[in-house]
Design a protein around this motif. Structure first.
Motif, PDB file in Angstrom:
ATOM      1  N   ARG A 150       0.851  -1.192   0.000  1.00  0.00           N
ATOM      2  CA  ARG A 150       0.000   0.000   0.000  1.00  0.00           C
ATOM      3  C   ARG A 150       0.884   1.237   0.000  1.00  0.00           C
ATOM      4  O   ARG A 150       1.788   1.359   0.850  1.00  0.00           O
ATOM      5  N   ASP A 151       0.638   2.140  -0.956  1.00  0.00           N
ATOM      6  CA  ASP A 151       1.342   3.424  -0.971  1.00  0.00           C
ATOM      7  C   ASP A 151       0.594   4.343   0.003  1.00  0.00           C
ATOM      8  O   ASP A 151      -0.382   4.990  -0.356  1.00  0.00           O
ATOM      9  N   ASP A 152       1.043   4.339   1.268  1.00  0.00           N
ATOM     10  CA  ASP A 152       0.296   5.031   2.330  1.00  0.00           C
ATOM     11  C   ASP A 152       1.094   6.172   2.952  1.00  0.00           C
ATOM     12  O   ASP A 152       0.752   6.662   4.031  1.00  0.00           O
ATOM     13  N   ALA A 153       2.171   6.556   2.301  1.00  0.00           N
ATOM     14  CA  ALA A 153       3.023   7.657   2.772  1.00  0.00           C
ATOM     15  C   ALA A 153       3.601   7.400   4.166  1.00  0.00           C
ATOM     16  O   ALA A 153       3.898   8.349   4.908  1.00  0.00           O
ATOM     17  N   ALA A 154       3.778   6.122   4.525  1.00  0.00           N
ATOM     18  CA  ALA A 154       4.361   5.793   5.837  1.00  0.00           C
ATOM     19  C   ALA A 154       5.711   6.488   5.970  1.00  0.00           C
ATOM     20  O   ALA A 154       6.510   6.508   5.032  1.00  0.00           O
ATOM     21  N   ARG A 155       5.972   7.038   7.154  1.00  0.00           N
ATOM     22  CA  ARG A 155       7.187   7.852   7.315  1.00  0.00           C
ATOM     23  C   ARG A 155       8.266   7.162   8.139  1.00  0.00           C
ATOM     24  O   ARG A 155       9.401   7.599   8.179  1.00  0.00           O
ATOM     25  N   GLU A 156       7.888   6.073   8.846  1.00  0.00           N
ATOM     26  CA  GLU A 156       8.867   5.419   9.720  1.00  0.00           C
ATOM     27  C   GLU A 156       9.058   3.976   9.289  1.00  0.00           C
ATOM     28  O   GLU A 156       8.079   3.307   8.941  1.00  0.00           O
ATOM     29  N   ALA A 157      10.287   3.492   9.358  1.00  0.00           N
ATOM     30  CA  ALA A 157      10.554   2.098   9.018  1.00  0.00           C
ATOM     31  C   ALA A 157       9.870   1.185  10.041  1.00  0.00           C
ATOM     32  O   ALA A 157       9.885   1.465  11.239  1.00  0.00           O
ATOM     33  N   VAL A 158       9.232   0.109   9.570  1.00  0.00           N
ATOM     34  CA  VAL A 158       8.570  -0.877  10.439  1.00  0.00           C
ATOM     35  C   VAL A 158       9.061  -2.238   9.986  1.00  0.00           C
ATOM     36  O   VAL A 158       9.213  -2.477   8.787  1.00  0.00           O
ATOM     37  N   VAL A 159       9.316  -3.138  10.928  1.00  0.00           N
ATOM     38  CA  VAL A 159       9.841  -4.455  10.554  1.00  0.00           C
ATOM     39  C   VAL A 159       9.004  -5.547  11.210  1.00  0.00           C
ATOM     40  O   VAL A 159       9.041  -5.736  12.432  1.00  0.00           O
TER      41      VAL A 159
END
Ligand SMILES: Cc1cc2nc3c(=O)[nH]c(=O)nc-3n(C[C@H](O)[C@H](O)[C@H](O)COP(=O)(O)OP(=O)(O)OC[C@H]3O[C@@H](n4cnc5c(N)ncnc54)[C@H](O)[C@@H]3O)c2cc1C
Length: 401
Positions: free
Chosen positions: A231-240
């Motif tokens: 999803r192109d959701d403009a997430a700003r922080e890396a999540v793993v």
């Protein structure tokens, strides 16, 4: 015989260890984690990866575990319309000399690991995070890897194969944290018996929608379905690997067609990652230190080439180091010169694929569908030839020192 240090025991680090030990050098792999393992999620391997795996001596083992799919299929995920298919059998295999296949990551990793364990010149060290290096420069002296506990290990060359957040790269390039792409990927692996018979396709299928796409294919000899939804959701922080409720995932994918929805609803135990990459850089070496794999050229997974390119790097660096330690500075530079342009192009193409092919909406999606559906199989082969058709030379014919 020289002593080569490799920071990172992922696919790239182990492949390089195997190739370099095969040229008669002692190799020490310094891995941050206590053990040497890879998770079971799926990856796609192009013919260029099989070619590299053959040159590293593990092609047959990986082939024995792979699922050979019939085509890459592109669907409009809002209408369920099939837009284009690239056949991967007959003419494709004849042209590129190897199959296109899907595997579990461990299906590539374990043969490389077994090869390293069996090799008398490879030492595998867990619990050995590399923090920094001390380069003695261009003279005949070596390079020192400084580990987290303060231990110092000296060798004739150091290869930073320590992934997208590479400590070796931090020192060598100094370009900070990776770029957060603004795209979140949700991944799920489900038993094939949960998939209705009519949806069990022997394909890599991509469903494209407005600012989203998802991909699925069989893995584990067809026992499981690998689902990866982006999803192109403009997430700003890396999540793993963050566990994510099923309802959240389904809500993130609006305007799904009926079949696309049925497939996405199959997902269970979703986990989320926010994808990162980096811009290509022109410098991968510092005297006797060089970068390899994701440490050198981390890319979005849209071209399905990150691991394939790391395997190619491993073959090229092994060939480059088929020489006495005195020549290593020049030979590492030669390796990076040979690899930089191709991997930079792959990094940029992967980004473009997300923007231009996978995520357009409205008129942009209609134009994409018209463009893709007009392509013949031959046209598609021509478009991927630069990537899938790479045939490296290997040690028998590589240029010697
Ligand atoms: C969602 C997704 C899908 C993908 N799909 C595909 C695909 O279909 N096809 C494909 O070819 N590629 C794919 N890739 C890319 C592929 O997974 C990577 O390019 C590949 O794993 C890179 O291998 P590597 O060895 O360079 O790095 P890594 O796999 O990241 O390995 C780095 C290793 O270094 C260790 N390490 C880290 N820091 C240190 C340190 N300081 N000291 C010592 N050790 C350290 C880590 O623990 C790790 O073992 C995908 C990636 C993602 C995220």
């Amino acid at each position: 015989m020289a002593d080569i240090l490799i920071a990172g025991g992922g696919i790239g680090g182990l492949a390089a260890a195997l190739g370099i030990a095969d040229r008669g050098h002692r190799v020490t792999v310094l891995e941050r984690r206590d053990g040497f393992t890879e998770l079971g999620a799926g990856i796609q391997l192009g013919p260029n990866a099989f070619h590299a795996l053959d040159l590293l001596g593990v092609g047959a083992q990986v082939r024995a575990r792979a699922v050979y799919i019939d085509e890459l299929r592109f669907m409009d995920g809002t209408t369920d319309e099939r837009i284009a298919s690239m056949p991967l059998t007959g003419d494709y295999r004849a042209r590129f000399g190897n199959p296109y296949a899907v595997v579990q990551r461990s299906d590539v990793y374990e043969p490389l690991l077994a090869g390293c364990r069996a090799h008398p010149l490879v030492e595998l060290r867990g619990n050995s995070p590399v923090l920094a290096y001390e380069n003695a420069g261009h003279g005949p002296v070596g390079v020192t890897a400084v580990l987290a506990g303060g231990e110092r290990i000296t060798g004739d060359a150091l290869i930073g194969a320590d992934g997208i957040r590479s400590a070796v790269r931090r020192q060598l390039v100094g370009d900070g944290d990776p770029r957060v792409s603004g795209h979140t990927i949700y991944r799920s692996v489900i038993p094939m018996e949960l998939v209705p018979e009519e949806l069990r396709w022997n394909t890599v299928t991509l469903w494209a929608g407005p600012k989203w796409h998802f991909v699925h294919y069989p893995i584990g000899g067809g026992a499981h379905l690998n689902l990866a939804a982006t999803r192109d959701d403009a997430a700003r922080e890396a999540v793993v690997g963050e566990p994510t409720p099923r309802e959240h995932v389904l809500n993130e994918f609006p305007e799904l067609g009926d079949i696309a929805r049925r497939l996405l609803e199959l997902g269970r135990d979703w986990k989320a990652w926010v994808l990162c990459d980096r811009d290509p850089v022109g410098v991968w070496t510092d005297g006797r230190v060089a970068l390899l794999g994701d440490a050198a050229h981390p890319m979005l997974q849209y071209a399905a080439q990150g691991a394939c390119q790391a395997l190619e790097d491993a073959v090229v660096i092994a060939d480059a180091l088929d020489c006495p330690a005195d020549d290593f500075v020049q030979r590492l530079e030669k390796y990076s010169a040979e690899r930089r342009e191709r991997t930079a192009e792959t990094q940029l193409v992967a980004r473009e694929m997300g923007r231009r092919l996978f995520h357009p909406a409205g008129e942009g999606a209609r134009e994409r569908n018209a463009m893709l559906s007009a392509l013949s199989a031959e046209d598609m082969y021509d478009k991927v030839a630069w990537l899938h058709g790479e045939r490296l030379r290997g040690k028998e014919s590589a240029e010697k020192c």
